[in-house]
Motif scaffolding. Structure first.
Motif, PDB file in Angstrom:
ATOM      1  N   GLN A  70       0.844  -1.192   0.000  1.00 39.88           N
ATOM      2  CA  GLN A  70       0.000   0.000   0.000  1.00 39.88           C
ATOM      3  C   GLN A  70       0.882   1.246   0.000  1.00 39.88           C
ATOM      4  N   ARG A  71       0.497   2.197  -0.859  1.00 44.72           N
ATOM      5  CA  ARG A  71       1.253   3.446  -0.971  1.00 44.72           C
ATOM      6  C   ARG A  71       0.292   4.618  -0.826  1.00 44.72           C
ATOM      7  N   TRP A  72       0.636   5.576  -0.013  1.00 47.32           N
ATOM      8  CA  TRP A  72      -0.231   6.726   0.197  1.00 47.32           C
ATOM      9  C   TRP A  72      -0.130   7.719  -0.944  1.00 47.32           C
ATOM     10  N   TYR A  73       0.993   7.730  -1.660  1.00 37.52           N
ATOM     11  CA  TYR A  73       1.236   8.735  -2.688  1.00 37.52           C
ATOM     12  C   TYR A  73       0.811   8.292  -4.083  1.00 37.52           C
ATOM     13  N   TRP A  74       0.447   7.023  -4.228  1.00 36.79           N
ATOM     14  CA  TRP A  74       0.096   6.494  -5.540  1.00 36.79           C
ATOM     15  C   TRP A  74      -0.818   5.306  -5.324  1.00 36.79           C
ATOM     16  N   SER A  75      -1.242   4.689  -6.407  1.00 39.67           N
ATOM     17  CA  SER A  75      -2.091   3.503  -6.241  1.00 39.67           C
ATOM     18  C   SER A  75      -1.258   2.348  -5.686  1.00 39.67           C
ATOM     19  N   ASP A  76      -1.918   1.404  -5.068  1.00 41.34           N
ATOM     20  CA  ASP A  76      -1.236   0.257  -4.467  1.00 41.34           C
ATOM     21  C   ASP A  76      -0.479  -0.533  -5.530  1.00 41.34           C
ATOM     22  N   LYS A  77       0.623  -1.141  -5.124  1.00 35.81           N
ATOM     23  CA  LYS A  77       1.482  -1.880  -6.051  1.00 35.81           C
ATOM     24  C   LYS A  77       1.407  -3.374  -5.739  1.00 35.81           C
ATOM     25  N   THR A  78       1.062  -4.168  -6.743  1.00 39.87           N
ATOM     26  CA  THR A  78       1.062  -5.615  -6.584  1.00 39.87           C
ATOM     27  C   THR A  78       2.496  -6.101  -6.704  1.00 39.87           C
ATOM     28  N   VAL A  79       3.008  -6.670  -5.623  1.00 42.23           N
ATOM     29  CA  VAL A  79       4.395  -7.108  -5.556  1.00 42.23           C
ATOM     30  C   VAL A  79       4.543  -8.542  -6.052  1.00 42.23           C
ATOM     31  N   ALA A  80       3.580  -9.405  -5.695  1.00 39.53           N
ATOM     32  CA  ALA A  80       3.643 -10.816  -6.095  1.00 39.53           C
ATOM     33  C   ALA A  80       2.224 -11.347  -6.244  1.00 39.53           C
ATOM     34  N   ARG A  81       2.118 -12.351  -7.107  1.00 38.87           N
ATOM     35  CA  ARG A  81       0.822 -12.996  -7.343  1.00 38.87           C
ATOM     36  C   ARG A  81       1.082 -14.492  -7.542  1.00 38.87           C
ATOM     37  N   ALA A  82       0.285 -15.313  -6.877  1.00 34.45           N
ATOM     38  CA  ALA A  82       0.418 -16.768  -7.016  1.00 34.45           C
ATOM     39  C   ALA A  82      -0.964 -17.357  -7.268  1.00 34.45           C
ATOM     40  N   THR A  83      -1.003 -18.387  -8.108  1.00 36.18           N
ATOM     41  CA  THR A  83      -2.265 -19.030  -8.457  1.00 36.18           C
ATOM     42  C   THR A  83      -2.090 -20.540  -8.393  1.00 36.18           C
ATOM     43  N   ARG A  84      -3.104 -21.196  -7.869  1.00 37.75           N
ATOM     44  CA  ARG A  84      -3.132 -22.659  -7.800  1.00 37.75           C
ATOM     45  C   ARG A  84      -4.454 -23.120  -8.403  1.00 37.75           C
ATOM     46  N   PHE A  85      -4.391 -24.106  -9.288  1.00 36.63           N
ATOM     47  CA  PHE A  85      -5.576 -24.623  -9.968  1.00 36.63           C
ATOM     48  C   PHE A  85      -5.912 -26.003  -9.412  1.00 36.63           C
ATOM     49  N   LEU A  86      -7.193 -26.225  -9.128  1.00 31.32           N
ATOM     50  CA  LEU A  86      -7.649 -27.502  -8.596  1.00 31.32           C
ATOM     51  C   LEU A  86      -8.791 -28.034  -9.448  1.00 31.32           C
ATOM     52  N   ARG A  87      -8.788 -29.338  -9.662  1.00 28.88           N
ATOM     53  CA  ARG A  87      -9.878 -29.983 -10.401  1.00 28.88           C
ATOM     54  C   ARG A  87     -10.389 -31.143  -9.564  1.00 28.88           C
ATOM     55  N   LEU A  88     -11.694 -31.133  -9.312  1.00 32.61           N
ATOM     56  CA  LEU A  88     -12.350 -32.193  -8.542  1.00 32.61           C
ATOM     57  C   LEU A  88     -13.308 -32.911  -9.476  1.00 32.61           C
ATOM     58  N   ASN A  89     -13.171 -34.245  -9.545  1.00 30.35           N
ATOM     59  CA  ASN A  89     -14.110 -34.988 -10.371  1.00 30.35           C
ATOM     60  C   ASN A  89     -14.415 -36.349  -9.758  1.00 30.35           C
ATOM     61  N   TYR A  90     -15.547 -36.879 -10.163  1.00 25.95           N
ATOM     62  CA  TYR A  90     -16.024 -38.177  -9.702  1.00 25.95           C
ATOM     63  C   TYR A  90     -15.886 -39.160 -10.850  1.00 25.95           C
ATOM     64  N   GLN A  91     -15.358 -40.344 -10.548  1.00 23.98           N
ATOM     65  CA  GLN A  91     -15.198 -41.383 -11.557  1.00 23.98           C
ATOM     66  C   GLN A  91     -16.237 -42.464 -11.281  1.00 23.98           C
ATOM     67  N   PRO A  92     -17.359 -42.454 -12.021  1.00 24.29           N
ATOM     68  CA  PRO A  92     -18.471 -43.359 -11.723  1.00 24.29           C
ATOM     69  C   PRO A  92     -18.111 -44.848 -11.798  1.00 24.29           C
ATOM     70  N   LEU A  93     -17.208 -45.242 -12.696  1.00 25.46           N
ATOM     71  CA  LEU A  93     -16.866 -46.657 -12.813  1.00 25.46           C
ATOM     72  C   LEU A  93     -16.175 -47.198 -11.565  1.00 25.46           C
ATOM     73  N   THR A  94     -15.279 -46.422 -11.004  1.00 23.00           N
ATOM     74  CA  THR A  94     -14.560 -46.863  -9.807  1.00 23.00           C
ATOM     75  C   THR A  94     -15.186 -46.323  -8.522  1.00 23.00           C
ATOM     76  N   ARG A  95     -16.147 -45.413  -8.669  1.00 22.20           N
ATOM     77  CA  ARG A  95     -16.806 -44.755  -7.529  1.00 22.20           C
ATOM     78  C   ARG A  95     -15.794 -44.102  -6.593  1.00 22.20           C
ATOM     79  N   ARG A  96     -14.857 -43.414  -7.216  1.00 22.23           N
ATOM     80  CA  ARG A  96     -13.825 -42.717  -6.460  1.00 22.23           C
ATOM     81  C   ARG A  96     -13.775 -41.257  -6.897  1.00 22.23           C
ATOM     82  N   TRP A  97     -13.291 -40.435  -5.997  1.00 19.54           N
ATOM     83  CA  TRP A  97     -13.123 -39.007  -6.245  1.00 19.54           C
ATOM     84  C   TRP A  97     -11.655 -38.730  -6.531  1.00 19.54           C
ATOM     85  N   ARG A  98     -11.402 -37.823  -7.437  1.00 23.56           N
ATOM     86  CA  ARG A  98     -10.022 -37.454  -7.777  1.00 23.56           C
ATOM     87  C   ARG A  98      -9.868 -35.950  -7.657  1.00 23.56           C
ATOM     88  N   LEU A  99      -8.875 -35.548  -6.885  1.00 26.37           N
ATOM     89  CA  LEU A  99      -8.532 -34.138  -6.716  1.00 26.37           C
ATOM     90  C   LEU A  99      -7.146 -33.936  -7.329  1.00 26.37           C
TER      91      LEU A  99
END
Length: 193
Positions: A70-99
């Motif tokens: 945060q800066r009082w004299y200017w707009s805030d500065k983004t220093v770092a950004r991190a992203t994590r992607f998750l996929r959740l699905n159900y496998q009907p043949l094995t009746r198991r969940w996969r994350l």
């Protein structure tokens, strides 16, 4: 005029109706390798999302963390950004969940770097998805000493990854709007070693 006031009065109840959980605990830790984030989410899947999962439709989630100076004299500065992607699905043949977790978006051809886990029950898969432990969101060199920062964290359902008919049908339906967010200050005292 009356209709506008009525709409503003009804807005908080509409926002509460879309509440599907919260970020229960968010902790930041500064180490020699960088800034680490740990979080505990309390997520309740809406009935429409759970129904789609049982029908074999994968649900994609995105966890995002942004370190802002945060800066009082200017707009805030983004220093770092991190992203994590998750996929959740159900496998009907094995009746198991996969994350599956990945630092990059999932490719349509299925190739890429990812970590997958199998579960017998949906609550077990959700429990694993709701725990984020020691996730590196910034390098040590990106965080200046003696400067306060704000970390904005968001966990959401990625609507763009749904099949096209569901994307069209989900517009405006609150059951598909899953967004959990929280901001935490990293004080200058913690930033300095």
């Amino acid at each position: 005029m009356f209709a506008c006031l009525l709409a503003l009065w009804a807005l908080p109840s509409a926002v509460r109706a879309q509440h599907h959980g919260e970020v229960a605990d968010l902790q930041l830790e500064r180490t020699a390798e960088g800034l680490l984030l740990s979080a505990a989410l309390q997520l309740e899947l809406p009935e429409v999302v759970e129904d789609a999962l049982y029908k074999g439709i994968s649900m994609h989630f995105i966890a995002e963390a942004e370190v802002v100076r945060q800066r009082w004299y200017w707009s805030d500065k983004t220093v770092a950004r991190a992203t994590r992607f998750l996929r959740l699905n159900y496998q009907p043949l094995t009746r198991r969940w996969r994350l599956t977790q990945s630092p990059v978006p999932f490719a349509a051809n299925g190739l890429g770097v990812s970590l997958g886990q199998n579960f017998e029950e949906l609550p077990d898969a959700l429990s694993a998805m709701q725990r984020i432990a020691r996730w590196k969101i910034a390098d040590e060199a990106q965080i200046d000493e003696g400067v306060p920062y704000v970390v904005n964290f968001q966990f959401r359902l990625d609507m763009s990854q749904l099949p096209r008919p569901l994307q069209i049908g989900a517009v405006g339906r609150s059951g598909w709007d899953i967004v959990l967010a929280r901001s935490v200050r990293l004080p200058a005292a913690e930033a300095a070693r």
